[in-house]
Write a protein that holds these residues in place. Sequence first.
Motif, PDB file in Angstrom:
ATOM      1  N   UNK A  25       0.818  -1.346   0.173  1.00 31.02           N
ATOM      2  CA  UNK A  25      -0.079  -0.121  -0.003  1.00 31.02           C
ATOM      3  C   UNK A  25       0.802   1.205   0.012  1.00 31.02           C
ATOM      4  N   UNK A  26       1.932   1.314  -0.650  1.00 32.52           N
ATOM      5  CA  UNK A  26       2.832   2.381  -0.614  1.00 32.52           C
ATOM      6  C   UNK A  26       2.511   3.181  -1.986  1.00 32.52           C
ATOM      7  N   UNK A  27       2.229   4.659  -1.957  1.00 32.83           N
ATOM      8  CA  UNK A  27       1.802   5.315  -2.811  1.00 32.83           C
ATOM      9  C   UNK A  27       2.793   5.610  -3.908  1.00 32.83           C
ATOM     10  N   UNK A  28       1.915   6.162  -5.033  1.00 32.63           N
ATOM     11  CA  UNK A  28       2.659   6.217  -6.544  1.00 32.63           C
ATOM     12  C   UNK A  28       4.080   6.954  -6.402  1.00 32.63           C
ATOM     13  N   UNK A  29       4.141   8.110  -5.610  1.00 38.05           N
ATOM     14  CA  UNK A  29       5.324   8.934  -5.887  1.00 38.05           C
ATOM     15  C   UNK A  29       6.534   8.098  -4.952  1.00 38.05           C
ATOM     16  N   UNK A  30       6.285   7.377  -3.752  1.00 42.18           N
ATOM     17  CA  UNK A  30       7.135   6.695  -2.908  1.00 42.18           C
ATOM     18  C   UNK A  30       7.455   5.742  -3.728  1.00 42.18           C
ATOM     19  N   UNK A  31       6.675   4.922  -4.717  1.00 46.03           N
ATOM     20  CA  UNK A  31       6.831   3.723  -5.639  1.00 46.03           C
ATOM     21  C   UNK A  31       7.933   4.031  -6.586  1.00 46.03           C
ATOM     22  N   UNK A  32       7.580   5.375  -7.285  1.00 43.26           N
ATOM     23  CA  UNK A  32       8.556   5.788  -8.334  1.00 43.26           C
ATOM     24  C   UNK A  32      10.069   5.990  -7.572  1.00 43.26           C
ATOM     25  N   UNK A  33      10.085   6.696  -6.607  1.00 46.17           N
ATOM     26  CA  UNK A  33      11.464   6.699  -6.123  1.00 46.17           C
ATOM     27  C   UNK A  33      12.079   5.443  -5.433  1.00 46.17           C
ATOM     28  N   UNK A  34      11.371   4.591  -5.073  1.00 44.72           N
ATOM     29  CA  UNK A  34      11.936   3.479  -4.535  1.00 44.72           C
ATOM     30  C   UNK A  34      12.159   2.477  -5.993  1.00 44.72           C
ATOM     31  N   UNK A  35      11.656   2.607  -7.081  1.00 45.95           N
ATOM     32  CA  UNK A  35      11.978   2.029  -8.140  1.00 45.95           C
ATOM     33  C   UNK A  35      13.364   2.444  -8.820  1.00 45.95           C
ATOM     34  N   UNK A  36      13.591   3.787  -8.752  1.00 49.16           N
ATOM     35  CA  UNK A  36      14.816   4.464  -9.310  1.00 49.16           C
ATOM     36  C   UNK A  36      15.693   4.408  -8.351  1.00 49.16           C
ATOM     37  N   UNK A  37      15.828   4.013  -7.119  1.00 48.75           N
ATOM     38  CA  UNK A  37      16.983   3.982  -6.388  1.00 48.75           C
ATOM     39  C   UNK A  37      17.708   2.690  -6.763  1.00 48.75           C
ATOM     40  N   UNK A  38      19.143   2.915  -6.430  1.00 50.27           N
ATOM     41  CA  UNK A  38      19.919   1.516  -6.539  1.00 50.27           C
ATOM     42  C   UNK A  38      20.668   1.439  -5.253  1.00 50.27           C
ATOM     43  N   UNK A  39      20.185   0.919  -4.272  1.00 51.01           N
ATOM     44  CA  UNK A  39      20.730   0.768  -2.939  1.00 51.01           C
ATOM     45  C   UNK A  39      21.889  -0.103  -2.710  1.00 51.01           C
ATOM     46  N   UNK A  40      22.681   0.131  -1.770  1.00 50.34           N
ATOM     47  CA  UNK A  40      23.962  -0.486  -1.256  1.00 50.34           C
ATOM     48  C   UNK A  40      23.643  -0.754   0.243  1.00 50.34           C
ATOM     49  N   UNK A  41      23.672  -2.249   0.267  1.00 49.60           N
ATOM     50  CA  UNK A  41      23.327  -2.684   1.561  1.00 49.60           C
ATOM     51  C   UNK A  41      24.833  -3.277   2.217  1.00 49.60           C
ATOM     52  N   UNK A  42      24.532  -3.313   3.907  1.00 55.01           N
ATOM     53  CA  UNK A  42      26.132  -3.751   4.512  1.00 55.01           C
ATOM     54  C   UNK A  42      25.316  -4.218   5.615  1.00 55.01           C
ATOM     55  N   UNK A  43      25.913  -5.533   5.946  1.00 50.02           N
ATOM     56  CA  UNK A  43      25.631  -6.151   7.165  1.00 50.02           C
ATOM     57  C   UNK A  43      26.802  -6.211   8.065  1.00 50.02           C
TER      58      UNK A  43
END
Length: 131
Positions: A25-43
């Motif tokens: 249930x994430x809104x359109x604008x947040x989804x667009x931002x999420x889809x354009x991001x290339x995250x880097x993750x670290x544990x």
Amino acid sequence: MAAFLNKKFKLVSSEKFDEYMQELKIGFVMRKLGNSATPVVELTCEGDEYTFTTTTMLKTTTIKFKLGEEFEEERGDGAKVKSTITMDGNKMTHVMKGDPESTIVREFNGDELKAVLTVNDVVCTRIYKAE
């Protein structure tokens, strides 16, 4: 397990992430931002406390946890959930109890991290490569 600690993994491919976010249930604008991001993750790990950091151009999120212990976290979309993370070999399972409940299974294989995100019957697969 030590083989994938303190390594940074960058997103290289993603399937059905938009559908996953829609199901949360994430809104359109947040989804667009999420889809354009290339995250880097670290544990990382200090003693028995783990830190999982996700960094994008827009935002950095950090969760601290102990394996098998429930904790509160704020998802990337701002929703507050109760989470539990467990580890079995090279697989880390992250269960987020919210409305709806979602699960992320992260599988570490050398220089690759495969994340399978599931909410209801939507399954998203994201592949990260070590930097």
